[in-house]
Design a protein around this motif. Sequence first.
Motif, short mmCIF file in Angstrom:
data_model
loop_
_atom_site.label_atom_id
_atom_site.label_comp_id
_atom_site.label_asym_id
_atom_site.label_seq_id
_atom_site.Cartn_x
_atom_site.Cartn_y
_atom_site.Cartn_z
N ASP A 157 98.04 1.44 89.94
CA ASP A 157 98.58 2.45 90.94
C ASP A 157 100.06 3.09 90.50
O ASP A 157 100.71 4.09 90.46
CB ASP A 157 98.79 1.98 92.35
CG ASP A 157 99.20 2.87 93.32
OD1 ASP A 157 98.41 3.78 93.65
OD2 ASP A 157 100.34 2.79 94.03
N GLN A 158 100.62 2.14 89.87
CA GLN A 158 102.30 2.52 89.28
C GLN A 158 102.02 3.53 88.02
O GLN A 158 102.79 4.56 88.31
CB GLN A 158 102.72 1.35 88.71
CG GLN A 158 104.17 1.46 88.07
CD GLN A 158 104.97 0.31 87.69
OE1 GLN A 158 104.52 -0.85 88.04
NE2 GLN A 158 105.95 0.09 87.14
N THR A 199 90.23 4.91 88.01
CA THR A 199 91.44 4.25 88.76
C THR A 199 91.35 2.64 88.48
O THR A 199 91.72 1.62 89.42
CB THR A 199 91.50 4.36 90.17
OG1 THR A 199 90.25 4.21 90.78
CG2 THR A 199 91.80 5.85 90.39
N LYS A 215 100.86 6.90 89.66
CA LYS A 215 102.19 7.69 90.06
C LYS A 215 103.01 8.32 89.28
O LYS A 215 103.66 9.31 89.48
CB LYS A 215 102.84 6.79 91.32
CG LYS A 215 102.23 6.45 92.44
CD LYS A 215 102.94 5.31 93.35
CE LYS A 215 102.20 5.11 94.65
NZ LYS A 215 102.96 4.13 95.35
N GLU A 221 94.93 -4.93 87.13
CA GLU A 221 95.58 -5.24 88.57
C GLU A 221 95.62 -4.00 89.21
O GLU A 221 96.76 -2.80 88.76
CB GLU A 221 97.14 -6.00 88.17
CG GLU A 221 97.76 -6.17 89.49
CD GLU A 221 97.12 -7.27 90.26
OE1 GLU A 221 97.05 -6.94 91.61
OE2 GLU A 221 96.61 -8.24 89.71
N PRO A 222 95.28 -3.81 90.33
CA PRO A 222 95.21 -2.70 91.35
C PRO A 222 96.88 -1.96 91.35
O PRO A 222 97.01 -0.75 91.31
CB PRO A 222 94.67 -2.95 92.48
CG PRO A 222 93.69 -4.19 92.13
CD PRO A 222 94.26 -4.65 91.19
N LYS A 223 97.84 -2.94 91.71
CA LYS A 223 99.19 -2.45 92.07
C LYS A 223 99.56 -1.91 90.48
O LYS A 223 100.44 -0.90 90.68
CB LYS A 223 99.84 -3.66 92.42
CG LYS A 223 99.80 -4.15 93.74
CD LYS A 223 100.80 -5.05 94.15
CE LYS A 223 100.67 -6.53 93.44
NZ LYS A 223 101.59 -7.34 93.87
N ASP A 224 99.39 -2.24 89.38
CA ASP A 224 99.84 -1.80 88.08
C ASP A 224 99.27 -0.71 87.76
O ASP A 224 99.75 0.35 87.49
CB ASP A 224 99.41 -2.95 87.03
CG ASP A 224 100.29 -4.18 87.08
OD1 ASP A 224 101.21 -4.29 87.81
OD2 ASP A 224 99.87 -5.14 86.36
#
Length: 276
Positions: A239-240, A218, A243, A234-237
């Motif tokens: 995570d996208q 991750t 998902k 980038e953690p938000k990227d």
Amino acid sequence: MNSTDLGKALRELRQASGKEAKAVARSAAMSPSKLSKIENGHLAPSVIDVERILTALDVPEVVKAQLTEAARVVATEATAWSIYRRTGLHKHQDEIRAIEAQTRLLRVFQPSCIPGLLQSPEYVRAVQQNSELTDDALEKMIGARMRRQEVLYDRRRQFHFLITESVLRWELIRPAMMAAQLDKLVTMSRMPNIVIDVVPQASPKAHLPTCSFVIFDTRLVIAEIPHAEITTSEPKDVDQYVKKFQAFENAADKGDAMRAMVESIRDEFLREQEID
């Protein structure tokens, strides 16, 4: 922190470790000249470069996290395929192989072609047919791709491949070769550490298959678009992409149902071969 400061920090860590530059470069799957350019601030390292160097230096996780984040800010996230072709696609395969060797769970979504780790030599050659590689460069690239596949036999690592049905039907090589390629998918899907799912064309989907991408645990994602390879930690990227992967997984055929679909398409190629 700019690229000069980052390079200086990496050089100081290497010197403190007592390791020679050549040894670190070899462990990090890069040339000594590239490591020298990074350490002297003449080349902005990618997130992948920094990760491999820090792994070779065996630094504490907190230091690794800090400098990897610094690299994410400094680095250019997109690298044109033309650059990889100029420096050697086989070298880039070795770079990816080094990342895969540090990954416990690798997830691949591929709506364009058979994933590289599952490709036959004939399929690799066909994928690269319009890349303007010399014969020597192509053979080196194929050899590097085959060496990458050795990681699949490491039972400590898990692999999850998501492929769209259209990929299986895209006749990139002769029917008999396509049949053999699909047989390879069925065989590899029976390995205990490998999952291969197929998203059927007829099932409802929540997302568009905009590009292929690979998720390393991750912590890192590499996405491919026609002209470049894009890397993000980038953690938000990340995570996208996780998902998006999960959404396609929910629409996929699995296990015996997946194998039945692949074998049916394989049989279609075999019948086509008989007609030819």
